[in-house]
Structure formats: structure tokens, C-alpha cells
Design an enzyme around this catalytic site. Structure first.
Site, PDB file in Angstrom:
ATOM      1  N   LYS A 174      -5.717  -3.769   9.098  1.00  0.00           N
ATOM      2  CA  LYS A 174      -6.203  -5.114   8.815  1.00  0.00           C
ATOM      3  C   LYS A 174      -5.564  -6.182   9.696  1.00  0.00           C
ATOM      4  O   LYS A 174      -6.053  -7.309   9.750  1.00  0.00           O
ATOM      5  CB  LYS A 174      -6.013  -5.466   7.341  1.00  0.00           C
ATOM      6  CG  LYS A 174      -6.713  -4.547   6.370  1.00  0.00           C
ATOM      7  CD  LYS A 174      -8.211  -4.395   6.599  1.00  0.00           C
ATOM      8  CE  LYS A 174      -9.003  -5.584   6.161  1.00  0.00           C
ATOM      9  NZ  LYS A 174     -10.447  -5.233   5.960  1.00  0.00           N
ATOM     10  N   SER A 191      -5.558   6.571   1.986  1.00  0.00           N
ATOM     11  CA  SER A 191      -6.903   6.470   2.583  1.00  0.00           C
ATOM     12  C   SER A 191      -6.957   7.252   3.886  1.00  0.00           C
ATOM     13  O   SER A 191      -8.002   7.799   4.249  1.00  0.00           O
ATOM     14  CB  SER A 191      -7.320   5.010   2.791  1.00  0.00           C
ATOM     15  OG  SER A 191      -6.604   4.419   3.853  1.00  0.00           O
TER      16      SER A 191
HETATM   17  N1  PMP Z   1      -7.520   2.017   4.142  1.00  0.00           N
HETATM   18  C1  PMP Z   1      -6.644   1.068   3.787  1.00  0.00           C
HETATM   19  C2  PMP Z   1      -5.262   1.493   3.388  1.00  0.00           C
HETATM   20  C3  PMP Z   1      -7.017  -0.284   3.773  1.00  0.00           C
HETATM   21  O1  PMP Z   1      -6.137  -1.218   3.383  1.00  0.00           O
HETATM   22  C4  PMP Z   1      -8.337  -0.636   4.127  1.00  0.00           C
HETATM   23  C5  PMP Z   1      -8.748  -2.078   4.058  1.00  0.00           C
HETATM   24  N2  PMP Z   1      -8.970  -2.494   2.723  1.00  0.00           N
HETATM   25  C6  PMP Z   1      -9.231   0.382   4.481  1.00  0.00           C
HETATM   26  C7  PMP Z   1      -8.785   1.691   4.495  1.00  0.00           C
HETATM   27  C8  PMP Z   1     -10.681   0.113   4.784  1.00  0.00           C
HETATM   28  O2  PMP Z   1     -10.879  -0.744   5.856  1.00  0.00           O
HETATM   29  P1  PMP Z   1     -12.132  -1.714   5.873  1.00  0.00           P
HETATM   30  O3  PMP Z   1     -11.776  -2.910   5.034  1.00  0.00           O
HETATM   31  O4  PMP Z   1     -12.293  -2.085   7.302  1.00  0.00           O
HETATM   32  O5  PMP Z   1     -13.309  -0.991   5.319  1.00  0.00           O
END
Ligand code: PMP
Length: 312
Positions: free
Chosen positions: A39, A261
Site C-alpha cells: 500500500k 494474504s
Molecule cells: N494483502 C494485504 C496484507 C493488504 O494489506 C492488502 C491491501 N488491503 C492487500 C493484500 C490487497 O491489496 P489491494 O487493496 O490492492 O487489493
């Protein structure tokens, strides 16, 4: 290289070639960004543009609803550029996230667990209606979120891999990474498949309702405005246990310390790879494991032995 502002260190992250099963997959190490997550790219772009076009003026407060990492990136950007920051966040976000934001000088407002990230979005909307001093980042509706990944992450992945990609796999939080990277890659090769990763049973793209899960950063409980579902070829649901298993596996087998994630992306990559062994797959490692000491990721780790300890 010498930089005069931490925001200038964002992006140009390493791309790791990881052997999963029989094949290699390419994984962009977004945890190498200065505040530790993907981010940073979005925060750096939005704050930089807003300062330059005058929409963020001295004395204003940067405000955002976040699952946590966007809040940390904005807290970093606010501190680096001299702005107050207030982050609205669901109370289920890890305590590490709160503490990092507070250390970076941001105010944190917690919203109820059962409302998921949508509750944080709504609480900010209500407060913003009576506070013109707030600068609203609006990652879920701001096209600059997509452009940060179109001009940055997507272009870099294409260059890192020499365009040798058949499939891009990534979890959907705001969807900015998937939409930006996906658009960049598809413009260069329309046959590239885009596969979205969602928490099992909490997949907004499949019409599921918000549900508590452990894969922080994705599966925020609603479909953000910037996500175009028709862009996405397939959805791979991943359970908490699978995401945790892969995050632990990467730490133990490869020395790469990633969050849930990222584990979910790799779990999905291995499933897709088994179905399509000839596909060249790229994915993202969005953040690092230090952000999750207090969570299930670290529960029951067996390999500590005490010898001759004096304290309980
Ligand atoms: N994984 C993590 C740990 C995140 O913080 C985020 C952002 N919320 C994402 C994946 C997904 O990214 P995006 O917001 O670009 O979909």
C-alpha cells in the site's frame, strides 16, 4: 542511492523466483517497501499528487478507512510530509497495525468487528460530512489506487519477467493491485489470465456476505467501486488454514517472512499450477509477518526450548 524523503524509496521492489512444487512462480516482494507493504505505492502516489494539485493543503488531516496497511502507509506519508492522519479501522485488525500507526503519529479510530471494513468506511463517511478539514483518500473509489499499480507494480512485473507470464494471481482488498497490474499486463498480452484470491466463504466476488476470517488485507466484506468483476477470469477461495500453512512454509523453507494474504496468494498459485502446469504465474507478497505476532499465524509455534531460565 540517497533519498531526501522516505516516500521516494517506494516501489522498485525485488521479484523472487520461488520453486513451489515442480514449477517456478514469480512473486513481487512488496513487503520490501519502506513501511512494509504494497500500500506504500498507493499512499505515496495519492499524497504526492494531492500536495502538488493543492487539494491537500497545510493544516488538513489525511483520513482513510483501512484494513490496516493503507493506514500504516498513510501514517508514514503524513509524517514524512507534515500532515496529521486519522485512520478508521475494524477492531479485528491486528494490534501490531494499531501500534505502528500510533508510533508514526496517526490517530486510530476502531469500528465494530461484525461490520468488517465496511463499518470503518461508513464511520468515516459520517464524520467527513461535518469536517471539511479532512482530506479523504478513498482508496476503494479512487482511480489513483489503480494507477499506482498500473504505472508501478504492473510495469515492474512485466519488466522483471520479460513479459513471460500467462497468469496473474492476487487477493482482492481494495482491488487496486489486481485492477492496475491486470490492466497493464492485459494491454501487453490480452491472453493473460487474472485470478482473484478470496477468503473461503467470504468472497464478495461470489456474492458472499461479510464474515470474520484471518486473511487480513483481503476479503473486506464488500465489492469496492474500483473493482470490475468482468476483468477477472476466475476466483480461487483459500481458507485461513491454507493461508497460514503457506506463510509458515515460506518462512521455514525459504527464509521469507510474509503475512497471511501472501500465504493465500501462494496457496492459490500452487492450486492453479497443479491444474495448469504449463502456465507461468506471477503473484504478490503484499506484507511481512512481523505485522501478525498477535494472530493465529504465530499460535502454537513448537520450536522453542527453554534451558536454565531464571524468569517465569
Ligand atoms: N494483502 C494485504 C496484507 C493488504 O494489506 C492488502 C491491501 N488491503 C492487500 C493484500 C490487497 O491489496 P489491494 O487493496 O490492492 O487489493
Amino acid at each position: 542511492m540517497i533519498f531526501d524523503n522516505v516516500l521516494k524509496c517506494v516501489g522498485n521492489t525485488p521479484c523472487l523466483a520461488l520453486k513451489l512444487g515442480k514449477n517456478l512462480i514469480h512473486a513481487k516482494a512488496e513487503f520490501m517497501n519502506p513501511s512494509g507493504s504494497v500500500k506504500d505505492r498507493v499512499a505515496a502516489r495519492i499524497i504526492d499528487l494531492a500536495i502538488n494539485d493543492g487539494s491537500l493543503r497545510p493544516g488538513m488531516c489525511i483520513a482513510e478507512a483501512s484494513s490496516g496497511n493503507m493506514g500504516i502507509s498513510l501514517a508514514m506519508a503524513g509524517a514524512a510530509c507534515g500532515y496529521d492522519v486519522t485512520i478508521y479501522m475494524c477492531e479485528t485488525a491486528s494490534v501490531e497495525r494499531r501500534n505502528i500507526m500510533r508510533m508514526l503519529g496517526a490517530n486510530v479510530i476502531l469500528t465494530p468487528a461484525h461490520q468488517s471494513v465496511g463499518g470503518a468506511v461508513e464511520a468515516l463517511r459520517v464524520d467527513a460530512a461535518s469536517d471539511p478539514n479532512l482530506f479523504l483518500v478513498n482508496q476503494f473509489g479512487n482511480k489513483e489506487n489503480i494507477l499506482a499499480h498500473y504505472n508501478g507494480t504492473g510495469k515492474e512485473i512485466w519488466e522483471d519477467t520479460g513479459g513471460n507470464i500467462d497468469c496473474f494471481i492476487n487477493g482482492i482488498g481494495s482491488g487496486g493491485t489486481m485492477m492496475g497490474v491486470g490492466t497493464y499486463l492485459r494491454e501487453r498480452n490480452p491472453d493473460i489470465r487474472l485470478i482473484a484470491v478470496e477468503p473461503k466463504g467470504a468472497a464478495s466476488l461470489l456474492g458472499h456476505k461479510p464474515k470474520l476470517h484471518s486473511i487480513e488485507g483481503i476479503g473486506d466484506g464488500f465489492l469496492p467501486d474500483i473493482v470490475k468483476p468482468e476483468y477477472i477470469d476466475a476466483i480461487q477461495e483459500i481458507s485461513d488454514a491454507q493461508a497460514i500453512e503457506y506463510a509458515r512454509k515460506l518462512a521455514r523453507d525459504k527464509g521469507i517472512f510474509i503475512g497471511m494474504s501472501a500465504g493465500a496468494n501462494l496457496a492459490a498459485a500452487e492450486i492453479v499450477m497443479n491444474e495448469h502446469p504449463d502456465w507461468r504465474i506471477a503473484t504478490i507478497l503484499p506484507d511481512r509477518a512481523e505485522r501478525y505476532f498477535s494472530t493465529q499465524l504465530f499460535a502454537g509455534q513448537p520450536n522453542i526450548v527453554s534451558k536454565g531460565r531464571t524468569a517465569a
